[in-house]
Design a protein around this motif. Structure first.
Motif, mmCIF file in Angstrom:
data_model
loop_
_atom_site.group_PDB
_atom_site.id
_atom_site.type_symbol
_atom_site.label_atom_id
_atom_site.label_comp_id
_atom_site.label_asym_id
_atom_site.label_seq_id
_atom_site.Cartn_x
_atom_site.Cartn_y
_atom_site.Cartn_z
ATOM 1 N N THR A 48 0.833 -1.204 0.000
ATOM 2 C CA THR A 48 0.000 0.000 0.000
ATOM 3 C C THR A 48 0.867 1.254 0.000
ATOM 4 O OG1 THR A 48 -0.079 -0.023 2.404
ATOM 5 C CG2 THR A 48 -1.876 -1.104 1.256
ATOM 6 N N PRO A 49 0.317 2.390 -0.440
ATOM 7 C CA PRO A 49 1.098 3.631 -0.423
ATOM 8 C C PRO A 49 1.135 4.322 0.932
ATOM 9 C CG PRO A 49 -1.019 4.017 -1.453
ATOM 10 C CD PRO A 49 -0.947 2.544 -1.184
ATOM 11 N N MET A 50 0.330 3.839 1.895
ATOM 12 C CA MET A 50 0.280 4.478 3.212
ATOM 13 C C MET A 50 -0.126 3.439 4.252
ATOM 14 S SD MET A 50 -3.248 6.638 2.607
ATOM 15 C CE MET A 50 -2.585 7.233 1.028
ATOM 16 N N PRO A 51 0.122 3.699 5.533
ATOM 17 C CA PRO A 51 -0.224 2.718 6.569
ATOM 18 C C PRO A 51 -1.723 2.444 6.588
ATOM 19 C CG PRO A 51 1.200 4.442 7.464
ATOM 20 C CD PRO A 51 0.766 4.900 6.105
ATOM 21 N N MET A 52 -2.071 1.165 6.664
ATOM 22 C CA MET A 52 -3.469 0.771 6.737
ATOM 23 C C MET A 52 -3.839 0.289 8.136
ATOM 24 S SD MET A 52 -4.638 1.376 3.728
ATOM 25 C CE MET A 52 -6.162 0.455 3.627
ATOM 26 N N SER A 53 -2.870 0.206 9.020
ATOM 27 C CA SER A 53 -3.123 -0.155 10.408
ATOM 28 C C SER A 53 -1.957 0.358 11.245
ATOM 29 C CB SER A 53 -3.262 -1.668 10.569
ATOM 30 O OG SER A 53 -1.988 -2.290 10.564
ATOM 31 N N PHE A 54 -2.132 0.341 12.564
ATOM 32 C CA PHE A 54 -1.055 0.809 13.447
ATOM 33 C C PHE A 54 0.100 -0.178 13.497
ATOM 34 C CE2 PHE A 54 -4.404 3.643 14.639
ATOM 35 C CZ PHE A 54 -3.736 4.826 14.973
ATOM 36 N N SER A 55 -0.112 -1.401 13.023
ATOM 37 C CA SER A 55 0.984 -2.358 12.960
ATOM 38 C C SER A 55 1.999 -1.963 11.895
ATOM 39 C CB SER A 55 0.451 -3.767 12.675
ATOM 40 O OG SER A 55 -0.111 -3.839 11.378
ATOM 41 N N ARG A 96 3.159 1.153 11.511
ATOM 42 C CA ARG A 96 3.661 2.505 11.845
ATOM 43 C C ARG A 96 5.160 2.660 11.619
ATOM 44 N NH1 ARG A 96 2.396 -0.392 16.199
ATOM 45 N NH2 ARG A 96 3.817 -0.571 17.977
ATOM 46 N N HIS A 97 5.922 1.566 11.698
ATOM 47 C CA HIS A 97 7.378 1.653 11.497
ATOM 48 C C HIS A 97 7.798 1.149 10.117
ATOM 49 C CE1 HIS A 97 7.705 2.773 15.617
ATOM 50 N NE2 HIS A 97 7.350 1.593 16.075
ATOM 51 N N TYR A 98 6.806 0.872 9.268
ATOM 52 C CA TYR A 98 7.093 0.303 7.954
ATOM 53 C C TYR A 98 7.150 1.412 6.904
ATOM 54 C CZ TYR A 98 6.578 -2.452 3.719
ATOM 55 O OH TYR A 98 6.774 -3.000 2.487
ATOM 56 N N GLN A 99 8.136 1.337 6.018
ATOM 57 C CA GLN A 99 8.287 2.343 4.974
ATOM 58 C C GLN A 99 7.650 1.839 3.683
ATOM 59 O OE1 GLN A 99 12.311 3.704 4.498
ATOM 60 N NE2 GLN A 99 11.665 5.668 3.655
ATOM 61 N N HIS A 100 6.582 2.502 3.265
ATOM 62 C CA HIS A 100 5.842 2.067 2.093
ATOM 63 C C HIS A 100 6.556 2.489 0.810
ATOM 64 C CE1 HIS A 100 2.953 1.675 5.329
ATOM 65 N NE2 HIS A 100 2.291 0.826 4.562
ATOM 66 N N GLN A 101 6.256 1.759 -0.260
ATOM 67 C CA GLN A 101 7.033 1.970 -1.482
ATOM 68 C C GLN A 101 6.230 1.601 -2.727
ATOM 69 O OE1 GLN A 101 9.704 -1.862 -2.223
ATOM 70 N NE2 GLN A 101 9.886 -1.214 -0.069
ATOM 71 N N ARG A 127 5.573 9.903 3.864
ATOM 72 C CA ARG A 127 4.343 9.733 4.633
ATOM 73 C C ARG A 127 3.755 11.102 4.964
ATOM 74 N NH1 ARG A 127 4.375 5.442 9.447
ATOM 75 N NH2 ARG A 127 4.670 4.152 7.587
ATOM 76 N N THR A 128 2.485 11.276 4.639
ATOM 77 C CA THR A 128 1.812 12.553 4.899
ATOM 78 C C THR A 128 1.388 12.664 6.356
ATOM 79 O OG1 THR A 128 1.003 12.654 2.625
ATOM 80 C CG2 THR A 128 -0.113 14.039 4.240
ATOM 81 N N ASN A 129 0.653 11.670 6.831
ATOM 82 C CA ASN A 129 0.183 11.655 8.220
ATOM 83 C C ASN A 129 0.805 10.469 8.943
ATOM 84 O OD1 ASN A 129 -2.008 12.919 6.456
ATOM 85 N ND2 ASN A 129 -2.695 13.547 8.479
ATOM 86 N N ASP A 130 1.543 10.748 9.996
ATOM 87 C CA ASP A 130 2.185 9.672 10.738
ATOM 88 C C ASP A 130 1.153 8.923 11.576
ATOM 89 O OD1 ASP A 130 4.230 8.077 11.484
ATOM 90 O OD2 ASP A 130 5.268 9.549 12.737
ATOM 91 N N VAL A 131 1.513 7.718 12.007
ATOM 92 C CA VAL A 131 0.657 6.945 12.909
ATOM 93 C C VAL A 131 1.434 6.663 14.192
ATOM 94 C CG1 VAL A 131 -0.861 5.900 11.203
ATOM 95 C CG2 VAL A 131 1.334 4.852 11.641
#
Length: 414
Positions: free
Chosen positions: A242-249, A251-256, A281-285
Motif C-alpha cells: 500500500t502507499p500508506m499505513p493501513m493499520s497501526f501495525s 507505523r514503522h514500515y516504509q511504504h514503497q 508519509r503525509t500523516n504519521d501513525v
C-alpha cells in the motif's frame, strides 16, 4: 521501457472514521512527480483501487482526476488497472470506455470462455509489452476450471485461469517483448500486515503458490498484501504494498512502489531490474505506549508530552490501556490530555491478560472484527457455546459457510 508497479490504494477509506482523501491526494501528487521525473512509460495498479465495492462519488472523482492530471503531465504514459477483492468489477468496467480515451486499460473480470480478454498488448513508440492483467478471481469466476473428483479446488481454478490467459499472451508475443503478469491474491508465504487485510478464504484456500505464474513472465506485479515483498525469493515476483499505513501495525514500515526497467541485452534476451522508490508519509501513525501498557496517569502524561512540532499534518494516535485499570474516568482523563493537540484520535484499545504463564496480551478491539477469518469466527462460536463446546465444526457446515460467503461477495459486486 520503464514500468512502475503500485497497488492497494483503497480510495475512499476512512481510517478510524477519519477521511484519508488528503493523504491520497498527496500520494497522487508525489506519484505524478515520480512518473514524470523517472520517465516511466507504464503504470500498473494491481487491484483494490477503492476501499469498498460502493465507493463515494468523491473517491471515484479522485481516481478520474488523477488519470486526467497524470496524462497532462505524462502524455505518453499508459495505465493498466485490475480489480481487487475490495472493488466492484462491474463498477470498474463501467468506466472502461471513458478511461480508454486516456490510455488507461481496465480489467474487472475473467471470462473462462474468453481468456484473451485479460491480455493487453501494448506496442507504441515507448512501450512494447504483453500483459496478463488478471483481476481478483472469485470462486464463480473459475468454477468451470476448478472441478475435480473431490469437488471444487479453488487453487486449481486459479492456476488454470493463469495458464489459459498466459498461453494467449505468448501466442503472438515476439521474443524480445517483455511479458508482465498481474494479479490480486494471497501467494503462499506472503507476510500479512496484521489488522489491515481481509482474509481471502474460498473453499478453505486462502493462498496459492507462486507456481501459478508462468516461468515465461519477466515480471509479476501483485496486489492484496499490504507490505512490499518478494514472493518465493524471486526478485521478479513482487507485492508493491500500500502507499500508506493501513493499520497501526505498519507505523514503522516504509511504504514503497516498485520501479522496473526492461532492457534487451546484446544476446537478444530481456534483462529486468527492480528498484524500490519510497513514498513520503503525509500523516504519521502513533501508538502509545509503544511497549507494554502503563498506568492511566503515566499514559496521560505521555499524551501530554507528545511533541507534534515536526508534523506538518495531524498524525493519527491510538492508545492502549490495561483492562485492569478500573478508573471510571479514564476516557475523560485521556480527552483532557488530548486537549488543544492537532491530532486524529483513533480510540482506546483495552488490553487484558489471559495467559498468566506467558503474560500474553489479548487486544479487545471490535473495530477489527471484519478482518477476522469467518471460519475462525465459526470455530470460536462453537467453542463459546456450552452445548457445542468440544465439538469440531463439521465439513458440511464449513462448506455451507463458504457458499454463503461466496454468494454475498457476488451480491456485493452487482
Amino acid at each position: 521501457m520503464k514500468v512502475l508497479h503500485t497497488s492497494d490504494w483503497h480510495l475512499g477509506q476512512h481510517f478510524y472514521e477519519h477521511s484519508r482523501s488528503q493523504e491520497h491526494q498527496q500520494f497522487f501528487n508525489w506519484l505524478i512527480d515520480t512518473l514524470a521525473n523517472e520517465n516511466v512509460d507504464l503504470l500498473l495498479v494491481s487491484g483494490d483501487i477503492y476501499h469498498t465495492a460502493t465507493p463515494a462519488a468523491s473517491a471515484e472523482n479522485q481516481l478520474y482526476q488523477f488519470v486526467k492530471d497524470v496524462k497532462k503531465r505524462c502524455p505518453n504514459l499508459h495505465i493498466v488497472i485490475i480489480a481487487g477483492n475490495h472493488d466492484s468489477a462491474n463498477r470498474i468496467m463501467t468506466a472502461q470506455p471513458l478511461l480508454a480515451q486516456f490510455d488507461t486499460h481496465v480489467v474487472g473480470r475473467f471470462d473462462v470462455n474468453n481468456p484473451d480478454e485479460v491480455v493487453i498488448r501494448l506496442n507504441t513508440d515507448f512501450i512494447n509489452t504483453h500483459i496478463v492483467a488478471m483481476p481478483f478471481l472469485r470462486a464463480s469466476d473459475v468454477s468451470l476450471l476448478s472441478n475435480n473428483e473431490n469437488g471444487h479446488d479453488y487453487a486449481q481454478g486459479i492456476a488454470k485461469a493463469y495458464q489459459l490467459s498466459t498461453e494467449c499472451a505468448l501466442q503472438d508475443k515476439p521474443a524480445i517483448t517483455p511479458l508482465i503478469v498481474m494479479g490480486h491474491l494471497h501467494a503462499k508465504g506472503g507476510d500479512i500486515s496484521s489488522d489491515s487485510e481481509r482474509n481471502l478464504v474460498i473453499g478453505g484456500e486462502d493462498a496459492v503458490t507462486a507456481q501459478v505464474f508462468s516461468t515465461n513472465a519477466d515480471y509479476v506485479a501483485l496486489g492484496h498484501l499490504h507490505k512490499a515483498q518478494k514472493v518465493a525469493k524471486s526478485d521478479f515476483i513482487r507485492y508493491s504494498g500500500t502507499p500508506m499505513p493501513m493499520s497501526f501495525s505498519e507505523r514503522h514500515y516504509q511504504h514503497q512502489v516498485c520501479l522496473i526497467e526492461f532492457k534487451t541485452s546484446e544476446k537478444g534476451t530481456i534483462e529486468t531490474t527492480v528498484n524500490p522508490l519510497y513514498i513520503p508519509r503525509t500523516n504519521d501513525v502513533i501508538l502509545l505506549p509503544e511497549g507494554d501498557c502503563v498506568p492511566l496517569a503515566q499514559l496521560c502524561e505521555q499524551i501530554t508530552e507528545l511533541d507534534l512540532s515536526n508534523h506538518a499534518h495531524a498524525p493519527y494516535l491510538r492508545v492502549k490501556l490495561s483492562a485492569g485499570d478500573t478508573d471510571t474516568t479514564f476516557r475523560e482523563q485521556i480527552e483532557n490530555a488530548l486537549e488543544n493537540k492537532d491530532i486524529h484520535f483513533c480510540g482506546i484499545e483495552r488490553v487484558r491478560q489471559t495467559n498468566k504463564e506467558h503474560n500474553t496480551p489479548v487486544f479487545e478491539d471490535l473495530t477489527q472484527v471484519e478482518m477476522l477469518n469467518p471460519h475462525t469466527l465459526l470455530e470460536q462460536a462453537f467453542a463459546a457455546n456450552k452445548d457445542l463446546a468440544g465439538e469440531e465444526v463439521s465439513n458440511e457446515l464449513k462448506s455451507l459457510l463458504t457458499n454463503v460467503i461466496a454468494e454475498l461477495e457476488e451480491q456485493e459486486q452487482q
